[in-house]
Design a protein around this motif. Structure first.
Motif, short mmCIF file in Angstrom:
data_model
loop_
_atom_site.label_atom_id
_atom_site.label_comp_id
_atom_site.label_asym_id
_atom_site.label_seq_id
_atom_site.Cartn_x
_atom_site.Cartn_y
_atom_site.Cartn_z
N LYS A 89 -10.05 10.69 0.24
CA LYS A 89 -8.55 10.24 -0.27
C LYS A 89 -8.36 8.81 0.14
O LYS A 89 -8.70 8.16 0.94
CB LYS A 89 -7.55 11.14 0.35
CG LYS A 89 -6.11 11.05 0.02
CD LYS A 89 -5.18 11.96 0.86
CE LYS A 89 -3.82 11.78 0.12
NZ LYS A 89 -2.71 12.61 1.13
N LYS A 90 -7.79 8.21 -1.06
CA LYS A 90 -7.55 6.82 -0.88
C LYS A 90 -6.14 6.39 -1.47
O LYS A 90 -5.40 7.27 -2.47
CB LYS A 90 -8.48 6.18 -1.93
CG LYS A 90 -9.79 6.14 -1.60
CD LYS A 90 -10.62 5.27 -2.56
CE LYS A 90 -12.37 5.54 -2.18
NZ LYS A 90 -13.12 4.65 -3.42
N SER A 91 -5.66 5.63 -0.88
CA SER A 91 -4.39 5.07 -1.40
C SER A 91 -4.08 3.90 -2.37
O SER A 91 -5.41 3.30 -2.35
CB SER A 91 -3.47 4.79 -0.12
OG SER A 91 -4.12 3.57 0.59
N ALA A 92 -3.26 3.54 -2.88
CA ALA A 92 -3.05 2.59 -3.92
C ALA A 92 -2.81 1.17 -3.01
O ALA A 92 -1.77 1.16 -2.44
CB ALA A 92 -2.01 2.99 -4.90
N LYS A 152 0.97 5.89 -1.75
CA LYS A 152 0.17 7.19 -1.99
C LYS A 152 -0.36 6.80 -3.33
O LYS A 152 -1.32 7.33 -3.84
CB LYS A 152 1.01 8.22 -2.08
CG LYS A 152 1.28 8.64 -0.47
CD LYS A 152 2.19 10.10 -0.52
CE LYS A 152 2.64 10.39 0.97
NZ LYS A 152 3.34 11.54 0.96
N CYS A 153 0.59 6.15 -4.28
CA CYS A 153 0.29 6.00 -5.73
C CYS A 153 0.67 4.76 -6.00
O CYS A 153 1.42 4.14 -5.55
CB CYS A 153 0.79 7.07 -6.63
SG CYS A 153 2.66 7.08 -6.63
N SER A 179 -5.23 4.78 -6.34
CA SER A 179 -5.30 5.88 -5.62
C SER A 179 -6.06 6.95 -5.96
O SER A 179 -6.48 7.12 -7.04
CB SER A 179 -3.81 6.48 -5.62
OG SER A 179 -3.47 6.82 -6.99
N GLU A 236 0.79 -1.23 -0.06
CA GLU A 236 0.13 0.14 -0.11
C GLU A 236 0.84 1.32 0.03
O GLU A 236 1.89 1.45 0.86
CB GLU A 236 -0.85 0.11 1.24
CG GLU A 236 -1.72 1.00 1.24
CD GLU A 236 -2.86 1.11 2.49
OE1 GLU A 236 -3.53 2.15 2.76
OE2 GLU A 236 -2.72 0.11 3.15
#
Length: 295
Positions: free
Chosen positions: A44-47, A7-8, A35, A5
């Motif tokens: 906001k979602k993480s990759a 940020k991108c 992401s 996991e």
């Protein structure tokens, strides 16, 4: 499969390749979540990815690792092989190196530092003395006059000034007299004598450096007129000095200050006569009694 996991996706891929120590093309990757930046941080979602190493890559890695372990390097064996190669193939180079080492050992011991410095400065002094002896060899007077006259005339030969042949002779034993005359000679004086000063400076540095002589420069009777003017000015000054014992002249410019200095020193050889400069940069001649220390 392992979960990664970040940020991108790029950072998640990088984590996976670092974890398995392989290229991204050697991994099986499943993207669980893309992401997203969201709106003002909301949503906001993480990759998130799942990754594992491909089977073919595992086998190849194991074979390479096993081969490396079987063929482990023995430092002692390598050293023996290098020594054998040096004895067989490079025997000539080894012999040359040995000869060089022997020649270095055979060289005499270096002298002490004090002896080295003494020899260095002794040799340096001898070279300087020889050089100075060559520089300060005095030439005959006729030869000096001939050289200066030739060089000065050649210097002004290609100029636009119409001049007669430049006169060069000895003014006294230590002074060369140079005189410029002709239709355009007065142009060499310049406004307030600035050209005269420049030319006098150039010629003096050349003659003094090469022959060790002083210079007296005359251009269209400029020096003669200046001397007459300053001598007339100094007549009442000399009377005042005789009465009071001291005097300070008015500010004098260029050649005038040197003429006044020479005249006053000739008149008062037992007094202190020197050129001084005021705060504005003007030069004047000061005449005073010598200050002796009381014992």
């Amino acid at each position: 499969m392992k979960k990664f996991e970040a940020k991108c996706l790029e950072e998640a891929y990088e984590l996976a390749t670092n974890e398995f120590n392989c290229s991204i093309t050697d991994l099986n990757i499943d993207i669980i979540q893309q992401s997203s930046k969201g709106f003002l941080g909301i949503g906001k979602k993480s990759a998130i990815i799942m990754a594992e190493q491909k089977r073919d890559c595992r086998r190849e890695f194991r074979r390479r690792d096993t081969k490396y372990r079987k063929n482990s390097i023995n430092i002692e064996d390598v050293s023996k092989k290098i020594a054998e190669n040096c004895n067989n193939e490079n025997s000539r180079e080894c012999a040359k190196t040995k000869c060089k080492m022997e020649s270095i050992k055979a060289t005499p011991k270096i002298k002490e530092k004090d002896a080295i410095f003494d020899n260095f400065y002794t040799e340096a002094r001898e070279r300087i003395d020889e050089k100075c002896a060559k520089i300060f060899v005095k030439k005959e007077g006729d030869e000096i006059i001939k050289e200066i006259k030739r060089d000065v005339n050649n210097l002004f030969l290609g100029t636009c000034f119409v001049l007669e042949e430049i006169k060069v002779e000895f003014y006294d034993a230590e002074t060369i007299y140079i005189e410029f005359s002709g239709d355009d000679s007065a142009l060499l004086i310049g406004k307030e004598g600035y050209r005269y000063k420049a030319l006098s400076y150039i010629l003096f540095n050349w003659i003094n450096e090469k022959y060790g002589l002083m210079l007296r420069l005359e251009i269209a009777e400029f020096l003669k007129n200046q001397e007459e003017a300053i001598h007339n000015y100094l007549l009442p000054v000399i009377e005042t000095i005789n009465e009071t014992g001291s005097y300070k002249t008015k500010p004098l410019d260029g050649i005038l200050v040197h003429i006044a200095l020479k005249r006053l020193r000739e008149e008062f050889p037992d007094k202190y006569v020197a050129v001084k400069t005021n705060q504005r940069g003007d030069k004047y001649v000061l005449v005073n009694e010598y200050r002796t220390k009381q014992q």
